[in-house]
Design a protein around this motif. Structure first.
Motif, PDB file in Angstrom:
ATOM      1  N   LEU A 117       0.780  -1.258  -0.050  1.00  0.00           N
ATOM      2  CA  LEU A 117      -0.060  -0.025  -0.001  1.00  0.00           C
ATOM      3  C   LEU A 117       1.036   1.225  -0.049  1.00  0.00           C
ATOM      4  N   LEU A 118       2.053   1.255   0.719  1.00  0.00           N
ATOM      5  CA  LEU A 118       2.753   2.425   0.941  1.00  0.00           C
ATOM      6  C   LEU A 118       3.755   2.604  -0.242  1.00  0.00           C
ATOM      7  N   ALA A 119       3.850   1.455  -1.020  1.00  0.00           N
ATOM      8  CA  ALA A 119       4.868   1.513  -2.317  1.00  0.00           C
ATOM      9  C   ALA A 119       4.320   2.460  -3.174  1.00  0.00           C
ATOM     10  N   GLY A 120       3.008   2.345  -3.471  1.00  0.00           N
ATOM     11  CA  GLY A 120       1.930   2.919  -4.160  1.00  0.00           C
ATOM     12  C   GLY A 120       1.313   4.286  -3.706  1.00  0.00           C
ATOM     13  N   TRP A 121       1.772   4.650  -2.671  1.00  0.00           N
ATOM     14  CA  TRP A 121       1.185   6.002  -1.974  1.00  0.00           C
ATOM     15  C   TRP A 121       1.513   7.280  -2.812  1.00  0.00           C
ATOM     16  N   GLN A 122       0.404   8.046  -3.046  1.00  0.00           N
ATOM     17  CA  GLN A 122       0.589   9.252  -3.466  1.00  0.00           C
ATOM     18  C   GLN A 122       0.518  10.279  -2.383  1.00  0.00           C
ATOM     19  N   SER A 123       1.311  10.959  -2.156  1.00  0.00           N
ATOM     20  CA  SER A 123       1.210  12.201  -1.004  1.00  0.00           C
ATOM     21  C   SER A 123       0.551  13.359  -1.298  1.00  0.00           C
ATOM     22  N   ASP A 124       0.018  13.567  -2.598  1.00  0.00           N
ATOM     23  CA  ASP A 124      -0.929  14.629  -3.002  1.00  0.00           C
ATOM     24  C   ASP A 124      -1.850  14.243  -3.925  1.00  0.00           C
ATOM     25  N   PRO A 125      -2.753  13.011  -3.721  1.00  0.00           N
ATOM     26  CA  PRO A 125      -3.722  12.386  -4.640  1.00  0.00           C
ATOM     27  C   PRO A 125      -4.660  13.585  -5.242  1.00  0.00           C
ATOM     28  N   ALA A 126      -5.243  13.279  -6.220  1.00  0.00           N
ATOM     29  CA  ALA A 126      -6.433  14.218  -6.576  1.00  0.00           C
ATOM     30  C   ALA A 126      -7.540  14.054  -5.791  1.00  0.00           C
ATOM     31  N   LYS A 127      -8.172  15.196  -5.492  1.00  0.00           N
ATOM     32  CA  LYS A 127      -9.429  15.114  -4.559  1.00  0.00           C
ATOM     33  C   LYS A 127     -10.610  14.459  -5.286  1.00  0.00           C
ATOM     34  N   ASP A 128     -11.210  13.471  -4.446  1.00  0.00           N
ATOM     35  CA  ASP A 128     -12.347  12.581  -5.346  1.00  0.00           C
ATOM     36  C   ASP A 128     -13.362  12.807  -4.104  1.00  0.00           C
ATOM     37  N   ASP A 129     -14.229  13.732  -4.405  1.00  0.00           N
ATOM     38  CA  ASP A 129     -15.418  13.449  -3.410  1.00  0.00           C
ATOM     39  C   ASP A 129     -16.077  12.279  -3.070  1.00  0.00           C
ATOM     40  N   GLU A 130     -15.948  11.305  -3.814  1.00  0.00           N
ATOM     41  CA  GLU A 130     -16.502   9.902  -3.912  1.00  0.00           C
ATOM     42  C   GLU A 130     -15.771   9.304  -2.783  1.00  0.00           C
ATOM     43  N   VAL A 131     -14.754   9.318  -2.273  1.00  0.00           N
ATOM     44  CA  VAL A 131     -13.827   8.597  -1.247  1.00  0.00           C
ATOM     45  C   VAL A 131     -13.229   9.431  -0.376  1.00  0.00           C
ATOM     46  N   ILE A 132     -12.770   8.954   0.807  1.00  0.00           N
ATOM     47  CA  ILE A 132     -12.362   9.966   1.893  1.00  0.00           C
ATOM     48  C   ILE A 132     -10.553   9.841   1.406  1.00  0.00           C
ATOM     49  N   CYS A 133      -9.893   8.910   1.222  1.00  0.00           N
ATOM     50  CA  CYS A 133      -8.578   8.895   1.073  1.00  0.00           C
ATOM     51  C   CYS A 133      -8.671   8.015  -0.335  1.00  0.00           C
ATOM     52  N   PRO A 134      -8.123   8.682  -1.491  1.00  0.00           N
ATOM     53  CA  PRO A 134      -8.124   7.876  -2.650  1.00  0.00           C
ATOM     54  C   PRO A 134      -6.910   6.686  -2.750  1.00  0.00           C
ATOM     55  N   ASN A 135      -5.920   6.808  -1.661  1.00  0.00           N
ATOM     56  CA  ASN A 135      -4.949   5.830  -1.460  1.00  0.00           C
ATOM     57  C   ASN A 135      -5.184   4.748  -1.123  1.00  0.00           C
ATOM     58  N   LEU A 136      -6.369   4.510  -0.304  1.00  0.00           N
ATOM     59  CA  LEU A 136      -6.684   3.327   0.358  1.00  0.00           C
ATOM     60  C   LEU A 136      -7.547   2.511  -0.585  1.00  0.00           C
ATOM     61  N   HIS A 137      -8.005   3.009  -1.749  1.00  0.00           N
ATOM     62  CA  HIS A 137      -8.951   2.208  -2.494  1.00  0.00           C
ATOM     63  C   HIS A 137     -10.270   1.722  -1.940  1.00  0.00           C
ATOM     64  N   VAL A 138     -10.693   2.304  -1.005  1.00  0.00           N
ATOM     65  CA  VAL A 138     -12.331   1.912  -0.616  1.00  0.00           C
ATOM     66  C   VAL A 138     -13.355   2.949  -0.824  1.00  0.00           C
TER      67      VAL A 138
END
Length: 138
Positions: A117-138
């Motif tokens: 999960l951390l290997a693909g972590w984006q420190s500044d992901p694009a904001k997406d109102d559909e998810v709380i944190c895009p990095n978590l893929h939930v």
């Protein structure tokens, strides 16, 4: 009049002080049958034998090895029946090793998942109102 054995017992507060355990814990152990009282004082206080200190050390040691109070109760029942509980303790410790091995396996899997999960972590992901944190893929 109380017998000599009972008057020689110590009240639960003294046992707590000498064992370093809270009175509440001692009452709980008594309720579970782990720590039998030898009787009651004339004032109605629970009285415990000197042997209770060794019993509490035994309980404490088995707890530090990861055994449950139920497992410890089984070992004490063997002791209270007049037999050595060493065989029972050996079985319980073997089971504890198996549980630890399972926990280690689960922790290794979790560690791998976290590293991926951390290997693909984006420190500044694009904001997406559909998810709380895009990095978590939930």
């Amino acid at each position: 009049m109380a017998s000599i054995g009972i008057t020689a017992g110590m009240k639960i507060g003294m046992l707590a002080s000498r064992s370093g355990l809270p009175v509440k814990t001692l009452r709980y152990y008594e309720d579970l049958g782990l720590l039998p009282a030898i009787g009651r004082s004339e004032g109605g206080y629970r009285l415990f034998a000197e042997e209770s200190l060794r019993r509490l050390e035994f309980i404490r040691r088995l707890k530090t090895l990861g055994l449950s109070l139920e497992e410890i109760q089984g070992c004490l029942a063997v002791h209270d029946a007049g037999d050595l509980p060493c065989g029972d303790i050996e079985i319980q410790l073997g089971r504890q090793i198996e549980r630890i091995d399972g926990q280690i396996k689960e922790l290794r899997q979790l560690r791998t998942e976290l590293k991926e999960l951390l290997a693909g972590w984006q420190s500044d992901p694009a904001k997406d109102d559909e998810v709380i944190c895009p990095n978590l893929h939930v």
